[in-house]
Design an enzyme around this catalytic site. Structure first.
Site, PDB file in Angstrom:
ATOM      1  N   GLU A 137      15.678 -11.656  45.712  1.00  0.00           N
ATOM      2  CA  GLU A 137      14.319 -11.133  45.960  1.00  0.00           C
ATOM      3  C   GLU A 137      13.294 -11.945  45.166  1.00  0.00           C
ATOM      4  O   GLU A 137      13.594 -12.336  44.041  1.00  0.00           O
ATOM      5  CB  GLU A 137      14.238  -9.667  45.516  1.00  0.00           C
ATOM      6  CG  GLU A 137      15.071  -8.752  46.361  1.00  0.00           C
ATOM      7  CD  GLU A 137      15.087  -7.323  45.810  1.00  0.00           C
ATOM      8  OE1 GLU A 137      14.274  -6.993  44.933  1.00  0.00           O
ATOM      9  OE2 GLU A 137      15.952  -6.555  46.263  1.00  0.00           O
ATOM     10  N   HIS A 160      11.738  -3.393  48.381  1.00  0.00           N
ATOM     11  CA  HIS A 160      12.204  -2.779  47.119  1.00  0.00           C
ATOM     12  C   HIS A 160      11.206  -1.710  46.630  1.00  0.00           C
ATOM     13  O   HIS A 160      10.646  -1.826  45.529  1.00  0.00           O
ATOM     14  CB  HIS A 160      12.416  -3.854  46.045  1.00  0.00           C
ATOM     15  CG  HIS A 160      13.369  -3.419  44.967  1.00  0.00           C
ATOM     16  ND1 HIS A 160      14.276  -4.257  44.374  1.00  0.00           N
ATOM     17  CD2 HIS A 160      13.548  -2.211  44.361  1.00  0.00           C
ATOM     18  CE1 HIS A 160      14.965  -3.616  43.448  1.00  0.00           C
ATOM     19  NE2 HIS A 160      14.548  -2.347  43.434  1.00  0.00           N
ATOM     20  N   ARG A 216      20.943  -2.357  44.802  1.00  0.00           N
ATOM     21  CA  ARG A 216      20.480  -3.579  44.132  1.00  0.00           C
ATOM     22  C   ARG A 216      21.003  -4.778  44.916  1.00  0.00           C
ATOM     23  O   ARG A 216      22.173  -4.781  45.345  1.00  0.00           O
ATOM     24  CB  ARG A 216      21.050  -3.602  42.721  1.00  0.00           C
ATOM     25  CG  ARG A 216      20.469  -4.628  41.793  1.00  0.00           C
ATOM     26  CD  ARG A 216      18.948  -4.560  41.598  1.00  0.00           C
ATOM     27  NE  ARG A 216      18.510  -4.003  40.347  1.00  0.00           N
ATOM     28  CZ  ARG A 216      17.697  -2.931  40.253  1.00  0.00           C
ATOM     29  NH1 ARG A 216      17.266  -2.314  41.334  1.00  0.00           N
ATOM     30  NH2 ARG A 216      17.307  -2.489  39.082  1.00  0.00           N
TER      31      ARG A 216
HETATM   32  C1  DGY Z   1      15.367   0.673  39.500  1.00  0.00           C
HETATM   33  O1  DGY Z   1      14.860   1.581  38.824  1.00  0.00           O
HETATM   34  O2  DGY Z   1      16.384   0.097  39.161  1.00  0.00           O
HETATM   35  C2  DGY Z   1      14.671   0.326  40.755  1.00  0.00           C
HETATM   36  O3  DGY Z   1      15.360  -0.586  41.517  1.00  0.00           O
HETATM   37  C3  DGY Z   1      13.282  -0.170  40.441  1.00  0.00           C
HETATM   38  O4  DGY Z   1      12.478   0.282  41.435  1.00  0.00           O
END
Ligand code: DGY
Length: 325
Positions: free
Chosen positions: A268, A286, A239
């Site tokens: 992002e 992503h 993330r």
């Molecule tokens: C999540 O599931 O947290 C992913 O980053 C979304 O694609």
């Protein structure tokens, strides 16, 4: 009796809308333009439930304007867009979608590892630009993945799936995790627990699989990058915010580390444009969990959570109010 009203904040698969339609009066943003915070609050003002994505911020400023809201179900395993404390204080349940995206995300992590180690996107861009004049012994030399030491930061389900895939490459695997795995799981993953310092110093490939929270903010910054081998590569499909992107750009420019493969960024989609100037990065928007089946399963799981939450059952993926600090 009137049915509960729910809002789907972004485009989903038709079958998800059909399923929700069996239980609720459904409004859906199938245009897929992200709501602004004001639009989101307006859309949820008269709703009991919402199916959200990671860009929908659910905090007290929103909740105060949505008094009927009872459940918000994220189509994502990550839920750093939720202020769970504020949600719990107002009696709003939150859920996520663990498990169904582990394989797709681990596969994509490997796509990034291989593309970065073997300079695939750099070579393709060069070929597309018409630069290829012929074969050369020293053309686009990369690093061997076979036998390299893999360091996994965050050894939850996705980290474990990445580790299991490393067996085919005969790699020693180190992992850093707050909680140590039980011995049987360590054997299954063929992975040895290490401190963060050890892992950074010894790994040829460092890959991140930790959730984003106040605790993991800039877990990898200038100091940690300086601990890595100059020949090492960093892979990030966790993330944005777990890595200090400015520090990473400096490290990639100065040769502190060799290269990076990135699927997530700070801020992002307006990520730091300096990444685009770098030759030694592989960049993706992503998409680690983006296979048709996986995204469908994520959306259906979120929908099942919403149905459970609004029909008085316990949602399968209920988040605890203190899940992320
Ligand atoms: C999540 O599931 O947290 C992913 O980053 C979304 O694609």
């Amino acid at each position: 009796m009137s049915r509960p009203k729910v809002q789907v904040t972004r485009e989903v698969f038709d079958e998800v809308l059909d399923f929700l339609g069996q239980h609720f009066e459904v409004s859906s943003n199938q245009d897929d333009r992200p709501f602004t915070p004001t639009e989101l609050a307006q859309a949820l003002a008269d709703k009991q439930g919402a199916l959200t994505v990671l860009t929908d911020r659910i905090d007290d400023a929103l909740l105060i304007r949505c008094p009927q809201l009872k459940a918000v179900c994220n189509i994502a395993v990550g839920y750093n867009n939720f202020d769970l404390k504020a949600m719990s204080a107002r009696g709003v349940l939150g859920t996520n979608t663990p498990g169904v995206l582990d394989a797709a995300t681990a596969d994509f992590t490997w796509a990034l590892i291989l593309a970065t180690a073997r300079r695939l996107t750099e070579a393709e861009a060069w070929l597309r630009a018409g630069e290829w004049q012929g074969w050369k012994l020293k053309q686009f030399l990369g690093m061997d993945v076979q036998g390299a030491t893999l360091g996994i930061i965050g050894m939850g389900r996705i980290g474990q799936a990445v580790a299991k895939r490393a067996r085919g490459f005969d790699m020693p695997v180190l992992y850093y995790n707050r909680t140590r795995l039980v011995p049987a799981l360590e054997r299954e993953c063929n992975a040895r627990h290490a401190t963060l310092d050890e892992l950074l110093a010894q790994s040829d490939i460092v890959t991140l699989h930790t959730p984003y929270s106040a605790d993991s903010h800039h877990l990898i910054g200038a100091a940690q990058l300086a601990q890595m081998k100059k020949t090492a590569i960093l892979i990030h499909a966790a993330r944005g915010g777990v890595v200090d992107d400015v520090a990473l750009i400096t490290a990639l420019n100065s040769g502190t580390i060799a290269a990076a493969g990135l699927d997530v960024f700070e801020n992002e989609p307006k990520f730091n444009p300096e990444f685009l100037k770098l030759r030694n990065v592989v960049l993706a928007p992503h998409i680690a969990s983006a296979t048709t089946n996986t995204r469908r399963n994520m959306a259906m799981l979120a929908a099942r959570n919403l149905v459970a939450a609004l029909t008085g059952a316990r949602p399968p993926n209920l988040l605890k109010p203190d899940a992320l600090k």
